[in-house]
Scaffold this motif. Sequence first.
Motif, PDB file in Angstrom:
ATOM      1  N   THR A 118       0.828  -1.197   0.000  1.00 63.68           N
ATOM      2  CA  THR A 118       0.000   0.000   0.000  1.00 63.68           C
ATOM      3  C   THR A 118       0.868   1.254   0.000  1.00 63.68           C
ATOM      4  N   GLN A 160      -5.293  11.417  -1.552  1.00 63.00           N
ATOM      5  CA  GLN A 160      -5.819  10.649  -0.421  1.00 63.00           C
ATOM      6  C   GLN A 160      -7.174  10.042  -0.775  1.00 63.00           C
ATOM      7  N   ASP A 161      -8.013  10.826  -1.446  1.00 61.80           N
ATOM      8  CA  ASP A 161      -9.326  10.317  -1.844  1.00 61.80           C
ATOM      9  C   ASP A 161      -9.191   9.135  -2.795  1.00 61.80           C
ATOM     10  N   LEU A 180      -7.759   6.076  -0.762  1.00 61.90           N
ATOM     11  CA  LEU A 180      -8.675   5.540   0.248  1.00 61.90           C
ATOM     12  C   LEU A 180     -10.096   5.363  -0.276  1.00 61.90           C
ATOM     13  N   LEU A 233     -12.741   2.982   1.203  1.00 63.34           N
ATOM     14  CA  LEU A 233     -13.033   3.073   2.642  1.00 63.34           C
ATOM     15  C   LEU A 233     -14.069   4.157   2.932  1.00 63.34           C
ATOM     16  N   SER A 234     -14.909   3.896   3.903  1.00 69.22           N
ATOM     17  CA  SER A 234     -15.867   4.906   4.369  1.00 69.22           C
ATOM     18  C   SER A 234     -15.105   5.971   5.163  1.00 69.22           C
ATOM     19  N   PRO A 235     -15.721   7.129   5.388  1.00 68.14           N
ATOM     20  CA  PRO A 235     -15.061   8.141   6.231  1.00 68.14           C
ATOM     21  C   PRO A 235     -14.682   7.600   7.613  1.00 68.14           C
ATOM     22  N   ASP A 257     -13.965   4.444   8.370  1.00 68.37           N
ATOM     23  CA  ASP A 257     -12.827   3.542   8.183  1.00 68.37           C
ATOM     24  C   ASP A 257     -11.543   4.325   7.925  1.00 68.37           C
ATOM     25  N   ARG A 258     -11.638   5.426   7.180  1.00 66.43           N
ATOM     26  CA  ARG A 258     -10.457   6.266   6.923  1.00 66.43           C
ATOM     27  C   ARG A 258      -9.904   6.811   8.234  1.00 66.43           C
ATOM     28  N   ASP A 259     -10.807   7.310   9.080  1.00 68.52           N
ATOM     29  CA  ASP A 259     -10.374   7.838  10.377  1.00 68.52           C
ATOM     30  C   ASP A 259      -9.738   6.744  11.225  1.00 68.52           C
ATOM     31  N   LEU A 298      -8.278   3.943  10.144  1.00 68.86           N
ATOM     32  CA  LEU A 298      -6.987   3.591   9.548  1.00 68.86           C
ATOM     33  C   LEU A 298      -5.927   4.613   9.960  1.00 68.86           C
ATOM     34  N   THR A 299      -6.253   5.880   9.877  1.00 64.63           N
ATOM     35  CA  THR A 299      -5.311   6.933  10.264  1.00 64.63           C
ATOM     36  C   THR A 299      -4.939   6.799  11.736  1.00 64.63           C
TER      37      THR A 299
END
Length: 151
Positions: free
Chosen positions: A24, A122-123, A126, A129-131, A133-135, A137-138
């Motif tokens: 990734t 980033q969009d 990612l 991924l849902s918002p 899931d993004r949060d 992951l971060t």
Amino acid sequence: MEPTTGPAAPARLRTTPSWLLTQTAAHAARLVADGLGALDARGYHYRLLAALDELGPASQAELGRRCGIDRSDVVAVLNELAAKDLVRRAPDPADRRRNVVTLTTAGRRELRRMADTLDRVQDTLLAPLSPTDRDELTRLLTTLLDHHSGR
């Protein structure tokens, strides 16, 4: 190194976090390089401009420490940025042997352009991924990085 994805990759790789992170990260690096390259910029340009914007003027050595960039690379990148009038270097009044680097108005504009491009990258990266899931992951990646960098 070309990523090995899909059914060609052995299952034990596809379930190994270190391998997944490496694959990734390689893909993310390509997306960032392509996005910034379209602006005639590189990741080091963004790092230095962002550090100056967020933390204010600094010596070349301090910028290198803040951004994790080798001192000789900092000088070369600052030369590129100064040639485009994105940063200005001036002798430090407290120590004439040092230069203090300041972000210019043009540098702030270029930083915004780069940030917009990186937001799109980033969009793209990612997208599946849902918002939420993004949060998550971060948050998880930050936890790992902080742990392994001794923070």
